[in-house]
Design a protein around this motif. Structure first.
Motif, PDB file in Angstrom:
ATOM      1  N   GLU A   1       2.104  14.537 -13.028  1.00 59.10           N
ATOM      2  CA  GLU A   1       1.109  15.129 -13.713  1.00 59.10           C
ATOM      3  C   GLU A   1       0.924  16.607 -13.218  1.00 59.10           C
TER       4      GLU A   1
ATOM      5  N   GLN B   1       3.911   5.694  -5.406  1.00 65.03           N
ATOM      6  CA  GLN B   1       3.723   5.852  -6.949  1.00 65.03           C
ATOM      7  C   GLN B   1       2.546   6.603  -7.286  1.00 65.03           C
ATOM      8  N   GLU B   2       1.379   6.702  -6.587  1.00 65.20           N
ATOM      9  CA  GLU B   2       0.444   7.571  -6.927  1.00 65.20           C
ATOM     10  C   GLU B   2       0.942   8.940  -6.727  1.00 65.20           C
ATOM     11  N   LEU B   3       1.488   9.213  -5.748  1.00 65.43           N
ATOM     12  CA  LEU B   3       2.121  10.502  -5.229  1.00 65.43           C
ATOM     13  C   LEU B   3       2.961  10.952  -6.429  1.00 65.43           C
TER      14      LEU B   3
ATOM     15  N   HIS C   1       2.401   1.731  -3.569  1.00 67.05           N
ATOM     16  CA  HIS C   1       1.310   2.135  -4.328  1.00 67.05           C
ATOM     17  C   HIS C   1       0.855   3.561  -4.030  1.00 67.05           C
ATOM     18  N   HIS C   2       0.859   3.919  -2.928  1.00 72.40           N
ATOM     19  CA  HIS C   2       0.579   5.335  -2.373  1.00 72.40           C
ATOM     20  C   HIS C   2       1.760   6.106  -3.001  1.00 72.40           C
TER      21      HIS C   2
ATOM     22  N   LYS D   1       0.723  -1.210  -0.038  1.00 71.19           N
ATOM     23  CA  LYS D   1       0.105  -0.024   0.033  1.00 71.19           C
ATOM     24  C   LYS D   1       0.924   1.173  -0.051  1.00 71.19           C
TER      25      LYS D   1
ATOM     26  N   ASN E   1       3.104   9.732  -9.721  1.00 67.67           N
ATOM     27  CA  ASN E   1       2.220   9.985 -10.812  1.00 67.67           C
ATOM     28  C   ASN E   1       1.681  11.338 -10.682  1.00 67.67           C
ATOM     29  N   ARG E   2       1.028  11.559  -9.553  1.00 67.14           N
ATOM     30  CA  ARG E   2       0.435  13.031  -9.418  1.00 67.14           C
ATOM     31  C   ARG E   2       1.500  14.265  -9.579  1.00 67.14           C
TER      32      ARG E   2
END
Length: 424
Positions: free
Chosen positions: A346, A338-340, A335-336, A332, A342-343
């Protein structure tokens, strides 16, 4: 028990494949464990939380006073509240050497609104909030569950209006929303307002409607032989038809809780008059601990599972293999992160695009300013040329005027001279 105590089986942890049977010379004493648990539980006290749901005026507060043989603080509510609210009061009760921390939660304004679609929402939110409080305490690094005041609702007494015509839509919808979150016990309030034959038909109709709509209500456990017969009898009387009262009347030289009518007296604790005694027996004396256990093992576990899944935790990985909490946390976390990342990418791309857009806007504005500046400069040059031409024209006119003036001046002087000579 003595035979078992004389020859217990001992498992050697270092070698579970070999088992030895040892004979004891005397009494060991682990049969006192229930007594130890009883003493510890009585010393720590118990917690029990009851949620009362029903329309205003059905006698929720009166029934609680009758159940625990005391007078709890309560204030009557009106029928013009815009929303459903919940009032919770906690009391410290003691019976013999056992202490009970009792929390009574009552709905205020339930069923009084014109639009009853969201009448259950505040109730569901309250139950989920108490689950969330316990979950947050459980997830702390330093937990204090032994001293934590557990506010989770252990049972819900749903008061049904004694119409004799079956359940209302609001009753079915609300109980369906709550049956997976709390132990629902339906009761018929003010059961002395309808006859016994009508009451029995009303009970049958209620059970039929609950089953046909898939509403699960609390059933007393019958696995334990000591209470199997009692609980089977209790299950057959659901929904309980109850009568509550804060008044006492003298019946057979004994003061009892009762309601006085012109035609007679309804005794609250008389089993031939209502099911109050059966409800009290089932709720407090026989199944209070079972209600607490089901709240923790069934309803809270279901909420906990749902919340942890929302947080991204799981017991198995993508290949359906067992996954430890640490591995799930690391997955988790990765994944978190990685999301950060990616964000962040972006946001960086969006920033670059916005900067480019802003630069393009500024360049366009700069072009417009240059164009305006050039136009103003051309206008200024044109105006300067016009003024220069006007100035030259004015100078030419001035020179021409000066010439003509000199000419006129010289012509006038010659004229005067010629006239004088003639006279001579």
């Amino acid at each position: 028990m003595a035979a078992v105590m004389n020859r217990p089986k001992v498992v050697d942890e270092t070698s579970k494949s070999t088992m030895r049977t040892l004979s004891l010379n005397g009494h060991v004493g682990f049969d006192s464990m229930p007594d130890q648990l009883t003493h510890k539980s009585a010393q720590n006290g118990f917690v029990f939380n009851i949620l009362c749901i029903g329309e205003t005026g059905l006698g929720k507060s009166t029934l609680m006073d009758s159940l625990f043989n005391t007078n709890f603080e309560s204030t009557p509510s009106t029928h013009n509240l815009p929303n459903v609210k919940l009032k919770a009061h906690t009391y410290e009760l003691q019976e013999s050497n056992v202490q009970l921390k009792l929390t009574l939660v009552e709905t205020v304004g339930y069923g009084d609104q014109i639009n009853k679609e969201d009448s259950f929402k505040s109730i569901v939110d309250y139950i989920d909030t108490q689950f969330e409080y316990y979950l947050q305490e459980e997830l702390k690094v330093k937990r204090l569950l032994s001293t934590y005041h557990d506010t989770r609702v252990h049972t819900c007494l749903y008061f049904i209006c004694p119409t004799g015509h079956g359940l209302k839509s609001i009753d079915l919808v609300c109980m369906k929303k709550l049956d997976t979150k709390v132990n629902v016990i339906p009761i018929i309030a003010k059961a002395d307002t309808i006859s016994k034959s009508e009451l029995q038909k009303f009970k049958t109709k209620i059970i039929t409607e609950l089953r046909s709509n898939g509403v699960e209500i609390y059933e007393c456990p019958t696995e334990d032989e000591t209470v199997a017969d009692v609980n089977s009898n209790m299950n057959s009387h659901v929904p309980f038809a109850v009568v509550g009262s804060t008044d006492f009347a003298k019946v057979a030289n004994k003061m009892v809780r009762a309601r006085q009518y012109p035609w007679g007296t309804v005794q609250v604790e008389n089993e031939s008059h209502c099911d109050f005694v059966k409800l009290r027996e089932m709720l407090i004396r026989t199944n209070m601990e079972d209600l607490r256990e089901k709240t923790h093992d069934k309803h809270y576990e279901l909420y906990r599972k749902m919340r942890l899944e929302q947080m991204g935790f799981s017991d198995v990985d993508n290949e359906n293999k067992p996954l430890s909490f640490q591995e799930s946390f690391e997955a988790k976390r990765s994944h978190h992160l990685q999301e950060l990342q990616n964000r962040e990418d972006e946001m960086r791309q969006m920033f670059v695009v916005r900067v480019k857009e802003k630069e393009a806007e500024l360049k366009e504005a700069e072009k417009e300013l240059h164009a305006k500046f050039d136009k103003l400069k051309r206008d200024q040059d044109d105006q300067k040329k016009r003024l220069e031409e006007q100035r030259r024209k004015y100078e030419d006119d001035l020179m021409e005027f000066s010439k003509r003036k000199q000419q006129y001046s010289s012509m006038g002087h010659h004229t005067l001279t010629l006239g004088k000579s003639k006279k001579k």
